[in-house]
Design a protein around this motif. Structure first.
Motif, PDB file in Angstrom:
ATOM      1  N   VAL A  44      -3.289  40.038 -59.116  1.00 49.04           N
ATOM      2  CA  VAL A  44      -3.890  38.742 -58.794  1.00 49.04           C
ATOM      3  C   VAL A  44      -4.139  38.584 -57.295  1.00 49.04           C
ATOM      4  O   VAL A  44      -5.128  37.954 -56.887  1.00 49.04           O
ATOM      5  N   LYS A  45      -3.296  39.158 -56.455  1.00 49.25           N
ATOM      6  CA  LYS A  45      -3.502  39.030 -55.005  1.00 49.25           C
ATOM      7  C   LYS A  45      -4.730  39.811 -54.557  1.00 49.25           C
ATOM      8  O   LYS A  45      -5.480  39.366 -53.688  1.00 49.25           O
ATOM      9  N   SER A  48      -7.784  37.810 -55.768  1.00 50.72           N
ATOM     10  CA  SER A  48      -8.054  36.624 -54.934  1.00 50.72           C
ATOM     11  C   SER A  48      -8.686  37.018 -53.604  1.00 50.72           C
ATOM     12  O   SER A  48      -9.537  36.294 -53.076  1.00 50.72           O
ATOM     13  N   THR A  49      -8.295  38.180 -53.068  1.00 53.55           N
ATOM     14  CA  THR A  49      -8.877  38.646 -51.807  1.00 53.55           C
ATOM     15  C   THR A  49     -10.350  39.000 -52.011  1.00 53.55           C
ATOM     16  O   THR A  49     -11.209  38.635 -51.191  1.00 53.55           O
ATOM     17  N   TYR A  52     -12.423  35.845 -52.342  1.00 49.83           N
ATOM     18  CA  TYR A  52     -12.756  35.238 -51.057  1.00 49.83           C
ATOM     19  C   TYR A  52     -13.861  36.030 -50.353  1.00 49.83           C
ATOM     20  O   TYR A  52     -14.785  35.450 -49.755  1.00 49.83           O
ATOM     21  N   SER A 199      -4.197  34.518 -43.967  1.00 48.32           N
ATOM     22  CA  SER A 199      -4.926  34.500 -45.235  1.00 48.32           C
ATOM     23  C   SER A 199      -4.694  33.216 -46.017  1.00 48.32           C
ATOM     24  O   SER A 199      -5.604  32.722 -46.708  1.00 48.32           O
ATOM     25  N   ALA A 200      -3.495  32.670 -45.932  1.00 49.32           N
ATOM     26  CA  ALA A 200      -3.179  31.456 -46.681  1.00 49.32           C
ATOM     27  C   ALA A 200      -4.083  30.290 -46.299  1.00 49.32           C
ATOM     28  O   ALA A 200      -4.324  29.385 -47.104  1.00 49.32           O
ATOM     29  N   ARG A 203      -7.132  29.202 -48.515  1.00 54.61           N
ATOM     30  CA  ARG A 203      -6.881  28.459 -49.762  1.00 54.61           C
ATOM     31  C   ARG A 203      -7.510  29.152 -50.975  1.00 54.61           C
ATOM     32  O   ARG A 203      -7.654  28.536 -52.036  1.00 54.61           O
ATOM     33  N   ILE A 205      -7.346  33.179 -50.956  1.00 53.25           N
ATOM     34  CA  ILE A 205      -6.527  34.387 -50.982  1.00 53.25           C
ATOM     35  C   ILE A 205      -5.073  34.017 -51.259  1.00 53.25           C
ATOM     36  O   ILE A 205      -4.510  33.119 -50.621  1.00 53.25           O
ATOM     37  N   ILE A 206      -4.478  34.689 -52.225  1.00 48.37           N
ATOM     38  CA  ILE A 206      -3.038  34.582 -52.453  1.00 48.37           C
ATOM     39  C   ILE A 206      -2.391  35.651 -51.577  1.00 48.37           C
ATOM     40  O   ILE A 206      -2.482  36.843 -51.885  1.00 48.37           O
ATOM     41  N   PRO A 207      -1.776  35.264 -50.482  1.00 53.40           N
ATOM     42  CA  PRO A 207      -1.310  36.271 -49.525  1.00 53.40           C
ATOM     43  C   PRO A 207      -0.118  37.059 -50.036  1.00 53.40           C
ATOM     44  O   PRO A 207       0.693  36.560 -50.813  1.00 53.40           O
ATOM     45  N   ASP A 208      -0.049  38.290 -49.579  1.00 53.53           N
ATOM     46  CA  ASP A 208       1.093  39.148 -49.878  1.00 53.53           C
ATOM     47  C   ASP A 208       2.071  38.986 -48.727  1.00 53.53           C
ATOM     48  O   ASP A 208       2.078  39.749 -47.776  1.00 53.53           O
TER      49      ASP A 208
END
Length: 221
Positions: A44-45, A48-49, A52, A199-200, A203, A205-208
């Motif tokens: 999922v991360k 999401s990247t 974006y 990255s956060a 809104r 990207i789910i950041p790692d």
């Protein structure tokens, strides 16, 4: 929350990028220790990247070709393909991962970020998610990412914000200021910095973890 704020403030005071020098053979052993060939954590991360990135590219000329720099098992190459982007190549250092990717029909070649096996200006988009922290010389790797990008093309990078290089992370960049300086030192007058942020803040990207986002544009000739 206060602990995170204190950490961010502390990392913001750091003045140097931390690296772990080592011999080439040791470096390969650090980066690949018989890990599972197919990435086993949720995707999922990564999704999401890419989501974006696609939003960022809206209104721009579609990239003529894409490089996934640090492709691992090649899954992101196949994700781009599923989104209708066919001219995508992944490059990966570790040969067993390359073989696994190719066995699954993913277009991945073996290569080193410090000396990419492509001609100047080969790609309209260079995508590099969580890979620079695995290099031995981040300036040289950044220079290579810019070199293989075509004039007017985009270099899209994410990486963790960390204090110390440890484990597989042979480079630790502790703040956005040093990341920006790295890009400028590596590419000089050849780039425009379009975005640099955590990255956060997107809104999307789910950041790692605590993660930086850097988007560059290679200036036209």
């Amino acid at each position: 929350m206060l602990r995170n704020i204190a950490r961010r403030l502390y990392l913001g005071t750091r003045r140097n990028i931390d690296t772990r020098p080592m011999a080439a053979d040791d470096y390969l052993k650090v980066q690949y220790r018989g890990d599972k060939l197919e990435y086993v954590l949720p995707r999922v991360k990564i999704i999401s990247t890419v989501q974006y990135l696609i939003r960022f590219l809206e209104g721009r000329r579609p990239p003529s070709s894409i490089l996934d720099a640090g492709a691992r098992d090649g899954w992101t190459v196949s994700l781009f393909n599923q989104l209708g982007l066919d001219n995508v190549t992944g490059v990966e250092l570790i040969e067993p991962l390359v073989a696994h990717a190719r066995a699954n029909g993913r277009n991945v070649v073996q290569g080193d970020l410090h000396e990419l096996p492509f001609a100047d200006g080969s790609f309209g988009l260079v995508f590099c998610r969580h890979t620079l922290e695995h290099t031995m010389d981040p300036k040289k790797a950044m220079r290579e990412l810019v070199r293989v990008c075509e004039p007017g093309g985009i270099i899209f990078i994410t990486l963790p914000i960390e204090r110390n290089a440890r484990g597989k992370h042979t480079v630790a960049i502790p703040n956005l200021r040093l990341l920006k300086q790295l890009a400028l030192d590596a590419a000089g007058q050849r780039i425009d910095i379009l975005k640099i942020a955590r990255s956060a803040e997107t809104r999307v990207i789910i950041p790692d973890g605590d993660e930086a986002l850097l988007i560059l544009r290679k200036k036209p000739n």
